[in-house]
Design a protein around this motif. Structure first.
Motif, PDB file in Angstrom:
ATOM      1  N   LEU A  59      56.127 -15.332 -75.090  1.00 16.37           N
ATOM      2  CA  LEU A  59      57.125 -14.330 -75.444  1.00 16.37           C
ATOM      3  C   LEU A  59      56.749 -13.625 -76.736  1.00 16.37           C
ATOM      4  O   LEU A  59      57.585 -12.979 -77.367  1.00 16.37           O
ATOM      5  CB  LEU A  59      58.508 -14.978 -75.572  1.00 16.37           C
ATOM      6  CG  LEU A  59      59.038 -15.664 -74.312  1.00 16.37           C
ATOM      7  CD1 LEU A  59      60.477 -16.127 -74.519  1.00 16.37           C
ATOM      8  CD2 LEU A  59      58.941 -14.764 -73.091  1.00 16.37           C
ATOM      9  N   GLY A  60      55.501 -13.744 -77.139  1.00 17.50           N
ATOM     10  CA  GLY A  60      54.997 -13.008 -78.290  1.00 17.50           C
ATOM     11  C   GLY A  60      55.690 -13.393 -79.583  1.00 17.50           C
ATOM     12  O   GLY A  60      55.784 -14.574 -79.926  1.00 17.50           O
ATOM     13  N   GLY A  77      57.182 -19.259 -77.912  1.00 21.44           N
ATOM     14  CA  GLY A  77      56.589 -19.717 -76.665  1.00 21.44           C
ATOM     15  C   GLY A  77      57.497 -19.453 -75.480  1.00 21.44           C
ATOM     16  O   GLY A  77      58.676 -19.134 -75.634  1.00 21.44           O
ATOM     17  N   ALA A  78      56.936 -19.584 -74.293  1.00 19.59           N
ATOM     18  CA  ALA A  78      57.694 -19.386 -73.055  1.00 19.59           C
ATOM     19  C   ALA A  78      58.235 -20.745 -72.602  1.00 19.59           C
ATOM     20  O   ALA A  78      57.482 -21.570 -72.079  1.00 19.59           O
ATOM     21  CB  ALA A  78      56.799 -18.768 -71.990  1.00 19.59           C
ATOM     22  N   PRO A  79      59.525 -21.012 -72.776  1.00 23.47           N
ATOM     23  CA  PRO A  79      60.053 -22.370 -72.590  1.00 23.47           C
ATOM     24  C   PRO A  79      59.993 -22.891 -71.162  1.00 23.47           C
ATOM     25  O   PRO A  79      59.709 -24.071 -70.936  1.00 23.47           O
ATOM     26  CB  PRO A  79      61.502 -22.263 -73.089  1.00 23.47           C
ATOM     27  CG  PRO A  79      61.830 -20.818 -73.052  1.00 23.47           C
ATOM     28  CD  PRO A  79      60.555 -20.094 -73.308  1.00 23.47           C
ATOM     29  N   ARG A  80      60.257 -22.054 -70.162  1.00 19.34           N
ATOM     30  CA  ARG A  80      60.236 -22.531 -68.777  1.00 19.34           C
ATOM     31  C   ARG A  80      58.803 -22.757 -68.305  1.00 19.34           C
ATOM     32  O   ARG A  80      58.544 -23.667 -67.505  1.00 19.34           O
ATOM     33  CB  ARG A  80      60.944 -21.534 -67.865  1.00 19.34           C
ATOM     34  CG  ARG A  80      62.436 -21.425 -68.107  1.00 19.34           C
ATOM     35  CD  ARG A  80      63.168 -22.722 -67.798  1.00 19.34           C
ATOM     36  NE  ARG A  80      63.254 -23.630 -68.941  1.00 19.34           N
ATOM     37  CZ  ARG A  80      63.559 -24.926 -68.869  1.00 19.34           C
ATOM     38  NH1 ARG A  80      63.762 -25.484 -67.701  1.00 19.34           N
ATOM     39  NH2 ARG A  80      63.644 -25.660 -69.944  1.00 19.34           N
ATOM     40  N   ALA A 118      63.232 -20.249 -62.246  1.00 20.07           N
ATOM     41  CA  ALA A 118      64.058 -20.109 -61.052  1.00 20.07           C
ATOM     42  C   ALA A 118      63.455 -20.796 -59.832  1.00 20.07           C
ATOM     43  O   ALA A 118      64.019 -20.727 -58.739  1.00 20.07           O
ATOM     44  CB  ALA A 118      64.276 -18.631 -60.749  1.00 20.07           C
ATOM     45  N   GLY A 119      62.302 -21.439 -59.990  1.00 21.16           N
ATOM     46  CA  GLY A 119      61.688 -22.183 -58.900  1.00 21.16           C
ATOM     47  C   GLY A 119      60.959 -21.327 -57.884  1.00 21.16           C
ATOM     48  O   GLY A 119      60.781 -21.738 -56.738  1.00 21.16           O
ATOM     49  N   CYS A 120      60.498 -20.143 -58.314  1.00 20.89           N
ATOM     50  CA  CYS A 120      59.851 -19.210 -57.390  1.00 20.89           C
ATOM     51  C   CYS A 120      58.339 -19.384 -57.312  1.00 20.89           C
ATOM     52  O   CYS A 120      57.705 -18.819 -56.410  1.00 20.89           O
ATOM     53  CB  CYS A 120      60.152 -17.771 -57.818  1.00 20.89           C
ATOM     54  SG  CYS A 120      61.906 -17.362 -57.957  1.00 20.89           S
ATOM     55  N   VAL A 121      57.739 -20.124 -58.244  1.00 14.50           N
ATOM     56  CA  VAL A 121      56.284 -20.131 -58.405  1.00 14.50           C
ATOM     57  C   VAL A 121      55.670 -21.449 -57.943  1.00 14.50           C
ATOM     58  O   VAL A 121      56.092 -22.527 -58.370  1.00 14.50           O
ATOM     59  CB  VAL A 121      55.903 -19.868 -59.885  1.00 14.50           C
ATOM     60  CG1 VAL A 121      54.392 -19.896 -60.057  1.00 14.50           C
ATOM     61  CG2 VAL A 121      56.481 -18.534 -60.343  1.00 14.50           C
ATOM     62  N   ALA A 122      54.664 -21.356 -57.076  1.00 18.01           N
ATOM     63  CA  ALA A 122      53.905 -22.529 -56.656  1.00 18.01           C
ATOM     64  C   ALA A 122      52.556 -22.605 -57.358  1.00 18.01           C
ATOM     65  O   ALA A 122      52.050 -23.691 -57.649  1.00 18.01           O
ATOM     66  CB  ALA A 122      53.694 -22.520 -55.145  1.00 18.01           C
ATOM     67  N   THR A 123      51.954 -21.431 -57.636  1.00 14.95           N
ATOM     68  CA  THR A 123      50.652 -21.363 -58.301  1.00 14.95           C
ATOM     69  C   THR A 123      50.700 -20.272 -59.356  1.00 14.95           C
ATOM     70  O   THR A 123      51.249 -19.193 -59.111  1.00 14.95           O
ATOM     71  CB  THR A 123      49.530 -21.048 -57.293  1.00 14.95           C
ATOM     72  OG1 THR A 123      49.489 -22.077 -56.294  1.00 14.95           O
ATOM     73  CG2 THR A 123      48.176 -20.968 -57.989  1.00 14.95           C
ATOM     74  N   GLN A 149      58.887 -12.186 -67.616  1.00 16.19           N
ATOM     75  CA  GLN A 149      58.892 -12.086 -66.157  1.00 16.19           C
ATOM     76  C   GLN A 149      58.451 -13.389 -65.509  1.00 16.19           C
ATOM     77  O   GLN A 149      59.146 -13.940 -64.631  1.00 16.19           O
ATOM     78  CB  GLN A 149      57.973 -10.949 -65.720  1.00 16.19           C
ATOM     79  CG  GLN A 149      57.894 -10.769 -64.205  1.00 16.19           C
ATOM     80  CD  GLN A 149      56.984  -9.631 -63.800  1.00 16.19           C
ATOM     81  OE1 GLN A 149      55.945  -9.411 -64.424  1.00 16.19           O
ATOM     82  NE2 GLN A 149      57.365  -8.902 -62.764  1.00 16.19           N
ATOM     83  N   THR A 150      57.285 -13.889 -65.901  1.00 16.82           N
ATOM     84  CA  THR A 150      56.768 -15.111 -65.303  1.00 16.82           C
ATOM     85  C   THR A 150      57.583 -16.323 -65.714  1.00 16.82           C
ATOM     86  O   THR A 150      57.799 -17.242 -64.913  1.00 16.82           O
ATOM     87  CB  THR A 150      55.287 -15.295 -65.676  1.00 16.82           C
ATOM     88  OG1 THR A 150      54.537 -14.218 -65.091  1.00 16.82           O
ATOM     89  CG2 THR A 150      54.741 -16.610 -65.173  1.00 16.82           C
ATOM     90  N   ASP A 151      58.084 -16.348 -66.953  1.00 16.23           N
ATOM     91  CA  ASP A 151      58.924 -17.465 -67.390  1.00 16.23           C
ATOM     92  C   ASP A 151      60.184 -17.552 -66.533  1.00 16.23           C
ATOM     93  O   ASP A 151      60.598 -18.650 -66.139  1.00 16.23           O
ATOM     94  CB  ASP A 151      59.293 -17.285 -68.868  1.00 16.23           C
ATOM     95  CG  ASP A 151      59.538 -18.608 -69.568  1.00 16.23           C
ATOM     96  OD1 ASP A 151      58.669 -19.505 -69.451  1.00 16.23           O
ATOM     97  OD2 ASP A 151      60.588 -18.765 -70.226  1.00 16.23           O
TER      98      ASP A 151
END
Length: 272
Positions: free
Chosen positions: A75-76, A80-83, A62-67, A55-57
């Protein structure tokens, strides 16, 4: 009875909102996440309670996160979570590093109406150097020097998660996932997707009421069958193994991630 669409829920999440999201094992609102990306939400402050995964990745890519405030994004067993990793390297978002106990304590403080929560286990860690909002004081009740860390309460604007079902009165069954209760109590409102609406009253018996988040904490509910896909939902359905591996393969590059969004996120737009 709840009757909103997923797109209508996504429209209620404004740019700049502080949202709380749960770990993969609790119930992740993936269909709502895709709708948020399609809507083009920006500058989110994402609080992972206490960790997150796909979800967070996706939101970062997608450029939605500032903080981002979390103790981990992974990803367990898929890796790892690549983005997330790429975003850290290029400083695409502000990183507020934390620990699982710290996130839980700060969320609980908000739920109890407290300005802060003390926590001792952070003493001696490098995290204190990077979190100026965490303060170390002397325990005022100790006879000798006794340092303790004070964590400011985390008060999200919106808690976002997916659950198996809600009842006709807007109460949501969350079982034993108490972190969902803590998120809802700490947040101004909760926006929840469910597999189905059942024509029952979850508060009618002690047994069902014990695992229920009452409608008083919920702003809106939308039905989204398989709404956690491709992430698991409790013991109802498992990870889509092939899809998770495909995501990891594509998301390692900017071009691959763009291809993923085009294939798996954007196509639903016409249906909405």
């Amino acid at each position: 009875m709840p009757g909103s669409t997923v797109a209508q829920l996504a429209a209620q999440i404004p740019d700049g909102a502080k949202i709380a999201v749960p770990p993969d094992y609790s119930g992740v609102a993936m269909e709502l996440t895709r709708a948020m990306i399609r809507r083009g939400v920006r500058n989110l402050h994402v609080v992972c309670v206490p960790v997150s995964g796909l979800q967070t990745d996706l939101l970062i890519g997608a450029g939605c996160v500032a903080t981002l405030e979390t103790s981990a994004v992974t990803l367990g067993e898929y890796g790892g979570a690549p983005r997330f990793a790429a975003g850290l390297k290029c400083k695409a978002f502000r990183m507020m590093d934390a620990t699982c106990p710290a996130v839980h304590a700060a969320i609980q403080a908000a739920g109890k109406g407290l300005p802060f929560m003390p926590l001792r286990g952070l003493l001696g860690s490098d995290l204190l150097k990077n979190r100026p909002d965490w303060q170390v004081i002397d325990n005022p009740f100790a006879a000798e020097k006794d340092p303790i860390v004070l964590l400011p309460a985390i008060r999200p604007d919106i808690a976002v998660f997916h659950a198996p079902f809600a009842d006709r009165n807007g109460n949501v069954f969350i079982g034993r996932r108490r972190e969902l209760v803590a998120m809802a109590h700490a947040s101004a409102v909760s926006l929840i997707t469910v597999e189905e609406i059942r024509d029952v009253d979850l508060l009618a018996t002690e047994e069902s009421a014990a695992g229920t988040l009452t409608a008083a904490y919920i702003g809106d509910i939308a039905v989204a069958p398989c709404g956690a896909w491709p992430v698991k939902l409790w013991d109802i359905y498992d990870y889509d193994d092939a899809h998770m591996r495909r995501y990891l393969e594509l998301a390692r590059s900017d071009e691959g991630f763009t291809h993923y969004l085009a294939e798996f996120v954007q196509p639903r737009q016409a249906a909405e």
